[in-house]
Design a protein around this motif. Structure first.
Motif, mmCIF file in Angstrom:
data_model
loop_
_atom_site.group_PDB
_atom_site.id
_atom_site.type_symbol
_atom_site.label_atom_id
_atom_site.label_comp_id
_atom_site.label_asym_id
_atom_site.label_seq_id
_atom_site.Cartn_x
_atom_site.Cartn_y
_atom_site.Cartn_z
ATOM 1 N N THR A 157 25.607 68.991 60.087
ATOM 2 C CA THR A 157 25.140 67.843 60.853
ATOM 3 C C THR A 157 24.572 68.328 62.183
ATOM 4 O OG1 THR A 157 26.946 66.557 59.890
ATOM 5 C CG2 THR A 157 25.782 65.570 61.731
ATOM 6 N N GLU A 158 23.350 67.940 62.495
ATOM 7 C CA GLU A 158 22.726 68.329 63.759
ATOM 8 C C GLU A 158 23.163 67.344 64.835
ATOM 9 O OE1 GLU A 158 18.497 69.161 63.742
ATOM 10 O OE2 GLU A 158 18.616 69.625 61.592
ATOM 11 N N ILE A 159 23.932 67.850 65.797
ATOM 12 C CA ILE A 159 24.455 67.009 66.868
ATOM 13 C C ILE A 159 24.102 67.656 68.196
ATOM 14 C CG2 ILE A 159 26.513 65.984 67.909
ATOM 15 C CD1 ILE A 159 27.846 66.183 65.124
ATOM 16 N N GLY A 160 23.431 66.914 69.058
ATOM 17 C CA GLY A 160 23.036 67.426 70.365
ATOM 18 C C GLY A 160 24.228 67.638 71.286
ATOM 19 N N LEU A 218 34.551 71.957 65.284
ATOM 20 C CA LEU A 218 33.235 71.655 64.709
ATOM 21 C C LEU A 218 32.165 72.554 65.313
ATOM 22 C CD1 LEU A 218 31.302 69.844 63.009
ATOM 23 C CD2 LEU A 218 31.163 68.350 65.033
ATOM 24 N N ARG A 219 32.157 72.686 66.622
ATOM 25 C CA ARG A 219 31.139 73.513 67.287
ATOM 26 C C ARG A 219 31.279 74.983 66.900
ATOM 27 N NH1 ARG A 219 26.991 70.212 68.518
ATOM 28 N NH2 ARG A 219 27.517 68.742 70.160
ATOM 29 N N LYS A 220 32.497 75.456 66.716
ATOM 30 C CA LYS A 220 32.685 76.845 66.264
ATOM 31 C C LYS A 220 32.128 77.008 64.840
ATOM 32 C CE LYS A 220 34.787 78.990 69.642
ATOM 33 N NZ LYS A 220 34.262 80.189 70.272
ATOM 34 N N VAL A 236 22.499 63.917 58.736
ATOM 35 C CA VAL A 236 22.195 63.078 59.891
ATOM 36 C C VAL A 236 21.833 63.948 61.091
ATOM 37 C CG1 VAL A 236 23.277 61.518 61.580
ATOM 38 C CG2 VAL A 236 23.609 61.138 59.134
ATOM 39 N N LYS A 237 20.941 63.441 61.943
ATOM 40 C CA LYS A 237 20.592 64.093 63.201
ATOM 41 C C LYS A 237 20.982 63.155 64.329
ATOM 42 C CE LYS A 237 16.829 66.712 61.210
ATOM 43 N NZ LYS A 237 15.404 66.928 61.133
ATOM 44 N N ILE A 238 21.738 63.694 65.294
ATOM 45 C CA ILE A 238 22.217 62.913 66.433
ATOM 46 C C ILE A 238 21.766 63.617 67.704
ATOM 47 C CG2 ILE A 238 24.269 62.056 67.642
ATOM 48 C CD1 ILE A 238 25.711 62.039 64.918
#
Length: 183
Positions: A73-76, A38-40, A93-95
């Motif tokens: 999806t914005e995930i911190g 996912l991060r890649k 969604v923002k997390i």
């Protein structure tokens, strides 16, 4: 030396900073493997050929593992999937950072009514098994959403949400002992 977002995500699992090789060996864990992919896909979202490559790889693992989480999806940093099992998270969604999500969770869009939209989730939020969070709502920081809770309303920081329909209880230590190895 600055740490990559992948290193920060993997730190949450063990509390240890890992090298690239150590991260690859940890990818035997399906949750960590999916987060890595996912991060890649997120990193290369705007690089044409790399974007296509990582989206195809991500799609394969979405199907294999049952995680519906998209590069949009914005995930911190410090994202942690606690257990293997189906997850559905709307791409809008923002997390925030240091968030834990257990299996069976749905974080989705509501298409009508006063809460039309998607959730915005703050920092240090622990979301329990089979919880459902829907609508254009805001979940504050340091919030614990109990297993099987249904949340379609704003939740202030320092709270615990229990039940269906959800009930909010104030707690300054809502996630204490639930979110380990914060970054």
């Amino acid at each position: 030396m600055p740490r990559s977002i992948i290193q920060k995500d993997f730190y949450r699992e063990s509390g240890k900073w890992l090298s690239g090789l150590q991260i690859m060996t940890k990818c035997i864990n399906p949750n960590l493997h999916f987060i890595y992919i996912l991060r890649k896909a997120q990193k290369y979202r705007k690089v044409p050929l790399m974007s296509i490559f990582w989206k195809l790889i991500l799609r394969h693992y979405q199907i294999k593992y049952g995680y519906q989480i998209y590069p949009e999806t914005e995930i911190g940093e410090g994202f942690y999937i606690g257990h293997f099992g189906a997850l559905v998270i709307n791409p809008k969604v923002k997390i925030g950072k240091n968030c834990n999500i257990a299996q069976g969770v749905t974080i989705g869009q509501q298409n009508r009514g006063k809460n039309a939209g998607v959730p915005v989730i703050g920092n240090e939020v622990w979301i329990g098994t089979n919880a459902v969070i829907v609508g254009g709502i805001t979940i504050g920081d340091n919030v614990l959403i109990a297993p099987n809770a249904y949340v379609n309303f704003d939740v202030p920081s320092h709270s615990v949400v229990v039940g269906n329909p959800g009930t909010i209880y104030h707690s300054e230590a809502a996630t204490e002992g639930y979110i380990n190895h914060k970054i």
